[in-house]
Design a protein around this motif. Structure first.
Motif, PDB file in Angstrom:
ATOM      1  N   THR A 184     -17.856 -16.929 -17.501  1.00  0.00           N
ATOM      2  CA  THR A 184     -19.116 -16.783 -16.773  1.00  0.00           C
ATOM      3  C   THR A 184     -19.490 -18.025 -15.968  1.00  0.00           C
ATOM      4  O   THR A 184     -20.570 -18.063 -15.368  1.00  0.00           O
ATOM      5  CB  THR A 184     -20.282 -16.424 -17.723  1.00  0.00           C
ATOM      6  N   GLY A 227     -17.904 -13.823 -11.190  1.00  0.00           N
ATOM      7  CA  GLY A 227     -19.065 -12.957 -11.304  1.00  0.00           C
ATOM      8  C   GLY A 227     -20.007 -13.136 -10.125  1.00  0.00           C
ATOM      9  O   GLY A 227     -19.683 -13.806  -9.143  1.00  0.00           O
ATOM     10  N   ASN A 267     -21.301 -11.922 -15.394  1.00  0.00           N
ATOM     11  CA  ASN A 267     -19.976 -11.327 -15.487  1.00  0.00           C
ATOM     12  C   ASN A 267     -20.073 -10.004 -16.255  1.00  0.00           C
ATOM     13  O   ASN A 267     -20.484  -9.982 -17.415  1.00  0.00           O
ATOM     14  CB  ASN A 267     -19.031 -12.305 -16.190  1.00  0.00           C
TER      15      ASN A 267
END
Length: 278
Positions: A202, A206, A219
């Motif tokens: 993350t 994302g 994400n």
């Protein structure tokens, strides 16, 4: 310890230790221990104080978190708060800007002097150590003791269950070992990588709802896998909020569980996002 538990989890590949009951118990435990212990106990409650609850319940969450073998509460909180203060800068303990492997697991394999100094507790976890319960957990190998208690609970539960179903003593031992391997070691590895994916994935892949001053991302994969912890850009934009899913499609099981606790009178002062995205 990380290598040893991964190795023990590989015993699940042996046919003698495979049975669907152990697998199902492992799946249930993986979801519950990660959600209740790490997400609610260590993260949204202790680290960010996103809500309040009775002390007995808070301590219960923390004991479950210790069963996940992700360090003592004060150290976990201190490392995570440092991550937020120095996110994606050189002092960040696990920024994937130093590489995916480093952000995911490498930082745990190398001794970091900054995280070993006692001063990290004074700066980032002083509030945690004011509680005598948490102070005790930092001493006398209590993390190891709780892990050993956990092993015994799963072993004897499996052993007695097999005997109750008419199995022999030898069958009960094999079944009990399968429960320990799947419900403790495989589950622990699963929850580890669930948590570590928030640190690594993350901050690399994302989308972003908010223009924060680091590389946090929302994400989808981690959001669903880690019960809402993958909506990480939302979290960095509003750290205290108990709700990480800010848009209607950002499903956040951890927050829904906190809301359920609130409905039952077991949680209050649940912090909401300050600037919720439509």
């Amino acid at each position: 310890m990380i290598g040893a538990i991964h190795a023990l989890a590989l015993l699940a590949l042996l046919p003698i230790y495979f049975n669907w009951t152990a697998v199902i118990v492992a799946i249930i435990c993986a979801r519950l221990f990660g959600l209740i212990g790490i997400n609610i106990g260590y993260h949204r409650l202790l680290t960010h104080r996103g809500f309040k609850c009775p002390k007995w319940l808070e301590h219960g969450f923390v004991v479950i978190a210790i069963c996940c073998a992700e360090d003592t509460p004060a150290r976990w909180v201190a490392v995570h708060r440092r991550h937020h203060e120095k996110s994606d800068e050189q002092p960040d303990p696990h920024s994937p800007l130093a590489g995916f492997f480093w952000g995911h697991i490498g930082w745990l394999l190398v001794k970091n002097p900054d995280l070993s100094r006692l001063g990290i507790y004074d700066r980032y976890a002083k509030d945690i150590l004011r509680d005598p319960f948490y102070l005790t957990l930092e001493r006398h190998l209590w993390q190891l003791k709780i892990m050993l208690i956990q092993l015994n609970v799963f072993f004897f539960a499996g052993f007695l269950a097999e005997l109750a179903m008419g199995g022999t003593w030898s069958e009960a031992v094999i079944f009990a070992l399968s429960v320990v391997i799947w419900a403790v070691f495989v589950r622990t590895v699963f929850v580890w990588h669930q948590t570590w994916a928030v640190n690594s994935l993350t901050h690399m892949w994302g989308y972003r709802n908010y223009a924060t001053d680091e590389d946090s991302r929302n994400n989808w994969f981690v959001g669903l896998w880690a019960h809402g912890e993958g909506w990480h850009n939302n979290h960095h934009a509003d750290q205290r909020s108990a709700r990480h899913g800010h848009r209607w499609w950002e499903f956040d099981t951890t927050y829904l569980t906190i809301r359920l606790l609130e409905k039952c009178g077991l949680a209050w002062d649940v912090v909401q996002p300050r600037n919720l995205k439509p």
